[in-house]
Design an enzyme around this catalytic site. Structure first.
Site, PDB file in Angstrom:
ATOM      1  N   ASN A   1     -10.774  -2.854  -6.211  1.00 40.71           N
ATOM      2  CA  ASN A   1      -9.796  -1.837  -7.009  1.00 40.71           C
ATOM      3  C   ASN A   1     -10.612  -1.460  -8.208  1.00 40.71           C
ATOM      4  OD1 ASN A   1      -6.653  -3.006  -5.618  1.00 40.71           O
ATOM      5  ND2 ASN A   1      -7.920  -1.637  -4.951  1.00 40.71           N
ATOM      6  N   ASP A  51       0.875  -1.135   0.097  1.00 40.87           N
ATOM      7  CA  ASP A  51       0.135  -0.030   0.000  1.00 40.87           C
ATOM      8  C   ASP A  51       0.764   1.261  -0.017  1.00 40.87           C
ATOM      9  OD1 ASP A  51      -2.481   1.498   0.099  1.00 40.87           O
ATOM     10  OD2 ASP A  51      -2.727   1.415   2.052  1.00 40.87           O
TER      11      ASP A  51
HETATM   12  C1  FPP Z   1      -2.255   0.187  -3.165  1.00 36.44           C
HETATM   13  O1  FPP Z   1      -1.520   1.452  -2.999  1.00 36.44           O
HETATM   14  C2  FPP Z   1      -1.522  -0.469  -4.156  1.00 36.44           C
HETATM   15  C3  FPP Z   1      -2.081  -1.199  -5.310  1.00 36.44           C
HETATM   16  C4  FPP Z   1      -3.677  -1.040  -5.584  1.00 36.44           C
HETATM   17  C5  FPP Z   1      -1.437  -1.831  -6.537  1.00 36.44           C
HETATM   18  C6  FPP Z   1      -0.316  -2.618  -6.243  1.00 36.44           C
HETATM   19  C7  FPP Z   1       0.374  -2.546  -7.363  1.00 36.44           C
HETATM   20  C8  FPP Z   1       1.786  -2.563  -7.299  1.00 36.44           C
HETATM   21  C9  FPP Z   1       2.697  -2.516  -6.294  1.00 36.44           C
HETATM   22  C10 FPP Z   1       2.299  -2.711  -8.782  1.00 36.44           C
HETATM   23  C11 FPP Z   1       2.960  -3.681  -9.192  1.00 36.44           C
HETATM   24  C12 FPP Z   1       2.528  -5.138  -8.923  1.00 36.44           C
HETATM   25  C13 FPP Z   1       3.037  -6.132  -9.685  1.00 36.44           C
HETATM   26  C14 FPP Z   1       2.624  -7.452  -9.413  1.00 36.44           C
HETATM   27  C15 FPP Z   1       3.814  -5.976 -10.881  1.00 36.44           C
HETATM   28  P1  FPP Z   1      -2.439   2.590  -3.433  1.00 36.44           P
HETATM   29  O2  FPP Z   1      -2.446   3.127  -4.752  1.00 36.44           O
HETATM   30  O3  FPP Z   1      -3.822   2.369  -2.907  1.00 36.44           O
HETATM   31  O4  FPP Z   1      -1.905   3.464  -2.471  1.00 36.44           O
HETATM   32  P2  FPP Z   1      -2.567   4.988  -1.899  1.00 36.44           P
HETATM   33  O5  FPP Z   1      -3.181   4.284  -0.421  1.00 36.44           O
HETATM   34  O6  FPP Z   1      -1.380   5.697  -1.413  1.00 36.44           O
HETATM   35  O7  FPP Z   1      -3.512   5.718  -2.692  1.00 36.44           O
END
Ligand code: FPP
Length: 244
Positions: free
Chosen positions: A70, A22
């Protein structure tokens, strides 16, 4: 590297670590960049953490890449993430294969596009003979959704007369989960300071330890990973029993 005292695998380290990655969006926003910039930085961190696993004694790593919730994000972000997953598989496939990593995907593939699903199938097939490290990537995954799909399949087996309701216990249900070939996670790590499970491995984490770290995922280094694992080694897990 392995010789660094801080990075030595703890003697009683977790064999299976699950990570809620996250903080990509906030990491990008802090730099005045679009959220996808953070996801790309997050993908680079995935590579680093996967590479660290063998040295740190982590045989199973399960990462939460995209949840069933998501899809509620903007079309731009969802499409960008799907493209990122496709590129990650294309770019990393050979390196993962050569490193002895067996890759699996969990989650419902029904909503994913055909090209992505076909890349996922190919990577699972390519790495199916590997056993050094087991990487499981959760895409369109939700714990409740997984248990619901498992219950549906179980009910179907009963309807077909292949199983009796009398045989249904926790072990039977677990055989229908996406994770049926994996051990339960020993440790679940969530980055970015949020202390929530967010529908990740609900059934499997019944006895897992949790570690919530403030670091945003794109800043979560191998050294910090090693530190969290070392902290796990000091914990006393009793699985509901009392200490002997
Ligand atoms: C949550 O952070 C993250 C995600 C929904 C996506 C996770 C994906 C990756 C780490 C990219 C790469 C993965 C692979 C397997 C190649 P957020 O976007 O919700 O962060 P925030 O809470 O700060 O908005």
């Amino acid at each position: 590297m392995a010789g660094d005292a801080q990075e030595t695998a703890p003697r009683t380290g977790p064999g299976h670590v699950a990570i809620i990655m996250d903080g990509n969006g906030r990491w990008a926003q802090m730099r005045g960049r679009p959220r996808l910039f953070g996801h790309h930085a997050g993908a680079r961190r995935v590579r680093e953490i996967v590479e660290a696993c063998p040295d740190l004694g982590v045989r199973y790593l399960t990462i939460f890449a995209f949840s069933t919730e998501n899809w509620r994000r903007t079309q731009t972000e969802v499409a960008g993430l799907m493209t990122l997953f496709r590129r990650y598989i294309q770019r990393e496939a050979q390196a993962l294969f050569k490193a002895g990593v067996r890759v699996r995907f969990i989650g419902d593939r029904i909503r994913l596009d055909d090209k992505l699903v076909s890349l996922m199938d190919d990577l699972e097939m390519l790495t199916s003979g590997n056993d050094a490290c087991h990487l499981t990537i959760a895409i369109n995954y939700g714990g409740r959704d997984e248990v619901t799909r498992a219950a549906k399949r179980l009910a179907y087996e009963i309807e077909m007369g292949r199983l009796s309701h009398k045989d249904v216990d926790a072990e039977t249900l677990a055989r229908f989960l996406d994770t049926h070939v994996l051990p339960d996670p020993d440790l679940v790590i969530r980055t970015s300071g949020e202390a929530r499970i967010s529908n990740f491995l609900l059934w499997q984490s019944a006895y897992a330890e949790y570690e919530f770290v403030d670091t945003l995922w794109p800043d979560f280094t191998r050294a910090e990973f090693a530190k969290v694992l070392a902290g796990y080694g000091a914990r006393d897990r009793r699985f509901g029993a009392v200490r002997a």
